[in-house]
Design a protein around this motif. Structure first.
Motif, PDB file in Angstrom:
ATOM      1  N   PRO A 168       0.307  -4.549   4.829  1.00  0.00           N
ATOM      2  CA  PRO A 168       0.831  -4.604   3.573  1.00  0.00           C
ATOM      3  C   PRO A 168       0.082  -4.377   2.369  1.00  0.00           C
ATOM      4  CG  PRO A 168       1.088  -6.532   5.008  1.00  0.00           C
ATOM      5  CD  PRO A 168       0.090  -5.738   5.478  1.00  0.00           C
ATOM      6  N   TRP A 169       0.508  -3.641   1.376  1.00  0.00           N
ATOM      7  CA  TRP A 169      -0.074  -3.278   0.144  1.00  0.00           C
ATOM      8  C   TRP A 169       0.706  -3.556  -0.944  1.00  0.00           C
ATOM      9  CZ3 TRP A 169       1.736   1.136  -2.263  1.00  0.00           C
ATOM     10  CH2 TRP A 169       2.901   1.927  -1.559  1.00  0.00           C
ATOM     11  N   MET A 170      -0.007  -3.327  -2.212  1.00  0.00           N
ATOM     12  CA  MET A 170       0.539  -3.244  -3.617  1.00  0.00           C
ATOM     13  C   MET A 170      -0.162  -2.230  -4.166  1.00  0.00           C
ATOM     14  SD  MET A 170      -0.862  -6.958  -5.037  1.00  0.00           S
ATOM     15  CE  MET A 170      -2.605  -7.279  -5.267  1.00  0.00           C
ATOM     16  N   CYS A 171       0.169  -2.030  -5.547  1.00  0.00           N
ATOM     17  CA  CYS A 171      -0.239  -0.850  -6.401  1.00  0.00           C
ATOM     18  C   CYS A 171       0.167  -0.980  -7.828  1.00  0.00           C
ATOM     19  CB  CYS A 171       0.050   0.556  -5.734  1.00  0.00           C
ATOM     20  SG  CYS A 171       1.891   0.982  -6.091  1.00  0.00           S
ATOM     21  N   LEU A 172      -0.242   0.109  -8.777  1.00  0.00           N
ATOM     22  CA  LEU A 172       0.144   0.079 -10.020  1.00  0.00           C
ATOM     23  C   LEU A 172       0.965   1.204 -10.163  1.00  0.00           C
ATOM     24  CD1 LEU A 172      -2.817  -1.445 -10.226  1.00  0.00           C
ATOM     25  CD2 LEU A 172      -2.393  -1.541 -12.768  1.00  0.00           C
ATOM     26  N   SER A 173       2.111   1.288 -10.804  1.00  0.00           N
ATOM     27  CA  SER A 173       2.813   2.381 -10.999  1.00  0.00           C
ATOM     28  C   SER A 173       3.446   2.438 -12.588  1.00  0.00           C
ATOM     29  CB  SER A 173       4.191   2.400 -10.104  1.00  0.00           C
ATOM     30  OG  SER A 173       4.856   3.724 -10.263  1.00  0.00           O
ATOM     31  N   HIS A 174       4.486   3.500 -12.693  1.00  0.00           N
ATOM     32  CA  HIS A 174       4.890   3.503 -14.244  1.00  0.00           C
ATOM     33  C   HIS A 174       6.272   4.053 -13.953  1.00  0.00           C
ATOM     34  CE1 HIS A 174       5.426   5.750 -17.891  1.00  0.00           C
ATOM     35  NE2 HIS A 174       4.482   5.100 -18.411  1.00  0.00           N
ATOM     36  N   PRO A 175       7.146   3.806 -14.914  1.00  0.00           N
ATOM     37  CA  PRO A 175       8.619   4.006 -14.664  1.00  0.00           C
ATOM     38  C   PRO A 175       8.917   5.632 -14.386  1.00  0.00           C
ATOM     39  CG  PRO A 175       8.153   2.226 -16.426  1.00  0.00           C
ATOM     40  CD  PRO A 175       6.967   2.734 -15.875  1.00  0.00           C
ATOM     41  N   LYS A 176       7.968   6.295 -15.249  1.00  0.00           N
ATOM     42  CA  LYS A 176       8.108   7.755 -15.310  1.00  0.00           C
ATOM     43  C   LYS A 176       7.705   8.405 -14.036  1.00  0.00           C
ATOM     44  CE  LYS A 176       9.748   9.252 -19.263  1.00  0.00           C
ATOM     45  NZ  LYS A 176      11.045   9.943 -19.663  1.00  0.00           N
ATOM     46  N   TYR A 177       7.042   7.806 -13.123  1.00  0.00           N
ATOM     47  CA  TYR A 177       6.464   8.200 -11.846  1.00  0.00           C
ATOM     48  C   TYR A 177       7.347   7.608 -10.827  1.00  0.00           C
ATOM     49  CZ  TYR A 177       3.244  10.957 -14.542  1.00  0.00           C
ATOM     50  OH  TYR A 177       2.716  12.071 -15.303  1.00  0.00           O
ATOM     51  N   VAL A 178       8.363   7.135 -10.829  1.00  0.00           N
ATOM     52  CA  VAL A 178       9.127   6.642  -9.563  1.00  0.00           C
ATOM     53  C   VAL A 178      10.391   7.182  -9.624  1.00  0.00           C
ATOM     54  CG1 VAL A 178       7.719   4.485  -9.223  1.00  0.00           C
ATOM     55  CG2 VAL A 178       9.838   4.551 -10.617  1.00  0.00           C
ATOM     56  N   GLU A 212       8.879   1.784   3.101  1.00  0.00           N
ATOM     57  CA  GLU A 212       8.938   2.282   4.386  1.00  0.00           C
ATOM     58  C   GLU A 212       7.408   2.037   5.144  1.00  0.00           C
ATOM     59  OE1 GLU A 212      12.542   5.460   4.942  1.00  0.00           O
ATOM     60  OE2 GLU A 212      10.531   6.155   4.655  1.00  0.00           O
ATOM     61  N   ALA A 213       6.512   2.451   4.123  1.00  0.00           N
ATOM     62  CA  ALA A 213       4.977   2.398   4.390  1.00  0.00           C
ATOM     63  C   ALA A 213       4.375   1.004   4.196  1.00  0.00           C
ATOM     64  CB  ALA A 213       4.163   3.187   3.349  1.00  0.00           C
ATOM     65  N   GLY A 214       5.255  -0.095   3.825  1.00  0.00           N
ATOM     66  CA  GLY A 214       4.677  -1.644   3.677  1.00  0.00           C
ATOM     67  C   GLY A 214       4.388  -2.117   2.455  1.00  0.00           C
ATOM     68  N   CYS A 215       4.793  -1.463   1.365  1.00  0.00           N
ATOM     69  CA  CYS A 215       4.476  -1.973  -0.186  1.00  0.00           C
ATOM     70  C   CYS A 215       5.128  -3.188  -0.372  1.00  0.00           C
ATOM     71  CB  CYS A 215       5.050  -0.864  -1.108  1.00  0.00           C
ATOM     72  SG  CYS A 215       4.536  -1.634  -2.857  1.00  0.00           S
ATOM     73  N   THR A 216       4.684  -4.260  -0.814  1.00  0.00           N
ATOM     74  CA  THR A 216       5.413  -5.460  -0.840  1.00  0.00           C
ATOM     75  C   THR A 216       5.506  -5.689  -2.471  1.00  0.00           C
ATOM     76  OG1 THR A 216       3.329  -6.780  -0.735  1.00  0.00           O
ATOM     77  CG2 THR A 216       4.551  -6.446   1.250  1.00  0.00           C
ATOM     78  N   TRP A 217       4.538  -5.278  -3.312  1.00  0.00           N
ATOM     79  CA  TRP A 217       4.631  -5.708  -4.716  1.00  0.00           C
ATOM     80  C   TRP A 217       4.112  -4.274  -5.428  1.00  0.00           C
ATOM     81  CZ3 TRP A 217       5.864 -10.095  -7.784  1.00  0.00           C
ATOM     82  CH2 TRP A 217       6.334 -11.019  -6.930  1.00  0.00           C
TER      83      TRP A 217
END
Length: 499
Positions: free
Chosen positions: A278-288, A298-303
């Protein structure tokens, strides 16, 4: 040479990378870590408990006993004064050279070098500069400039090295030296790493606002600022970590983990096949988008953590250089929620010039599009960034204020930040308390909840209650950082008692 890094409050990936670089060059690297319990500069600040668990004097003695040739620290504005006090005491006892690097010294190297205890400042990336500086000291060369380094000669004169471009081939760097922090943290849960460097944005309150421009100081082209490691290189690091550190959870600390869609697709396919943690990350509304959200799940992101900061679109565009729309943010939050990925949204109070009704606008937005957690911060003036310079130009900050900022004497983003007006402090604290508990309220109560409910609670007490509410909600939502933070504090408190 023996290099002793000083750490305060948190694991630092940048220090782990530098340690790996220095060890590859044949240097002996150690860590002296101050957990700074209850004043860790990142989450908790309870002065009475901080004094009870203060270990700074003992840690200085620990560093002295290591007989360092060089003492080094990657410094934030919030850790500068504490780091300086420790480095000063160690240098006086051992004669070791002292190098400070990181965000704060890179913004104001001339101010940092005014300190008698500081021998050199790394300005910008240190992967090549740090070992080059050690080589120069080993040769006794105090005249030849070193790229990305400002240092003092024996006569006190400062040699200012030119700024180089950003390192383009990140695969040429070794894997971070996680063993450096393994006695202080369970580095397998979470396993913190980065898959690239740089951010495509220049938010006016963020260090990227000036860091991306550092090569321009010497009139050189910096190369690509947003850079990515190869999929094979990152997977190789994680496979090694599974064997060495019993990997159970991964925290990708890239500024925007989802910035490169083709790379992300290849990486998440490999991650799902070979890592499956399981993993988490930082993202941005323009890059999703729909593909990215699906691949992440599917790759196991939880947060996922997303910087929202303000819901006043015009203000964000004009004052923060943030160009996503409210619609972009709403779509991202709704898409992640629908996929079963928890969203931690970051919200800032006290932005200069933000309209008075902005928090009420935000309340209505969060009711309609609730993240699973809202993390609140207070706008803080920091050296080198555009927002601070605008405050100076507008007379909001005085010369004396700036001098204090440059010496790391600014409030932290979990205090009151730049807010000085009592009425604003009252209003923002009410909304902070509301936003922290809002995601945990039943939908019907969430609709009715208002900031005015908290008017009768004194501000200091309300801040404590808001923090408590956030902690309870974090555990209820099983946010990994809450469990990991609690485990870290328990370990360090036991160690303190047993010492």
């Amino acid at each position: 040479m023996r290099v002793v890094f000083l750490g305060i409050g948190a694991e630092q990936i940048g220090v782990e990378l530098l340690s790996a670089v220095l060890k590859r060059a044949g240097h002996d690297v150690r860590l002296v870590f101050n957990p700074s319990l209850f004043d860790d500069r990142f989450q908790l600040r309870i002065p009475a408990l901080a004094r009870r668990f203060d270990r700074e004097a003992a840690l200085v003695q620990q560093a002295i006993a290591l007989s360092p040739d060089v003492v080094a620290m990657s410094v934030l504005s919030s850790t500068y004064q504490s780091g300086l006090a420790m480095a000063r005491a160690i240098r006086e006892a051992t004669g070791a050279k002292v190098i400070f690097g990181g965000v704060h010294p890179s913004a104001v190297p001339e101010v940092v070098l005014e300190e008698a205890a500081i021998d050199a400042v790394c300005v910008g990336e240190g992967d090549e500069a740090f070992p080059a500086m050690l080589d120069a000291w080993a040769r006794g060369d105090e005249d030849t400039p070193v790229a990305n380094m400002w240092f003092k000669r024996a006569d006190g004169q400062i040699v200012r090295g030119p700024q180089s471009g950003f390192i383009q081939d990140l695969d040429a760097l070794p894997f971070p030296d996680k063993a450096l922090y393994a006695s202080e943290f369970d580095v397998g849960d979470p396993y913190m790493t980065i898959t690239g460097r740089g951010c495509p944005y220049r938010c006016t309150f963020c260090f990227n606002n000036f860091w991306a421009k550092l090569p321009q100081r010497s009139g050189v082209k910096g190369g690509r600022y947003v850079r990515q490691r190869s999929v094979a290189h990152v997977i190789g690091e994680l496979k090694a970590a599974k064997k060495q550190f019993r990997l159970r959870f991964v925290d990708f600390e890239d500024d925007i983990f989802t910035v490169d869609k083709p790379w992300l697709k290849s990486f998440l396919e490999a991650y799902h096949a070979e890592i499956r943690v399981p993993w988490m990350c930082l993202s941005h509304p323009k890059y999703v988008d729909e593909d990215i959200v699906r691949w992440m799940k599917e790759a196991g992101c939880t947060w996922v953590q997303i910087g929202i900061q303000s819901l006043d679109e015009q203000y964000k565009h004009a004052s923060m250089r943030r160009y996503e729309t409210v619609g972009d943010v709403a779509w991202a939050l709704d898409a992640f929620r629908a996929a079963g990925i928890g969203v931690r949204g970051d919200h800032i109070f006290g932005g200069p010039g933000e309209p008075a009704d902005a928090q009420e606008v935000a309340r209505k937005f969060y009711v309609a599009h609730p993240p699973k957690r809202i993390s609140t911060y207070w706008m803080t003036w920091l050296p080198g960034v555009e927002m601070t310079q605008k405050a100076v130009d507008q007379g909001v900050l005085s010369v004396e204020d700036v001098a204090r900022l440059d010496r790391g004497l600014s409030p932290t983003f979990h205090d009151n930040g730049a807010v000085r007006d009592p009425a604003e402090l009252r209003r923002f604290t009410n909304y902070e308390a509301l936003f922290r508990i809002l995601p945990g309220l039943p939908p019907a109560l969430r609709e009715r909840a208002r900031a005015e409910w908290f008017n009768g609670i004194p501000v200091p007490a309300l801040k404590t209650l808001a923090m408590a509410g956030d902690i309870v909600l974090g555990f209820a939502n099983r946010h990994p950082s809450h469990r990991q933070y609690a485990q870290h504090y328990a370990r360090q408190m036991v160690r303190h008692v047993m010492a």
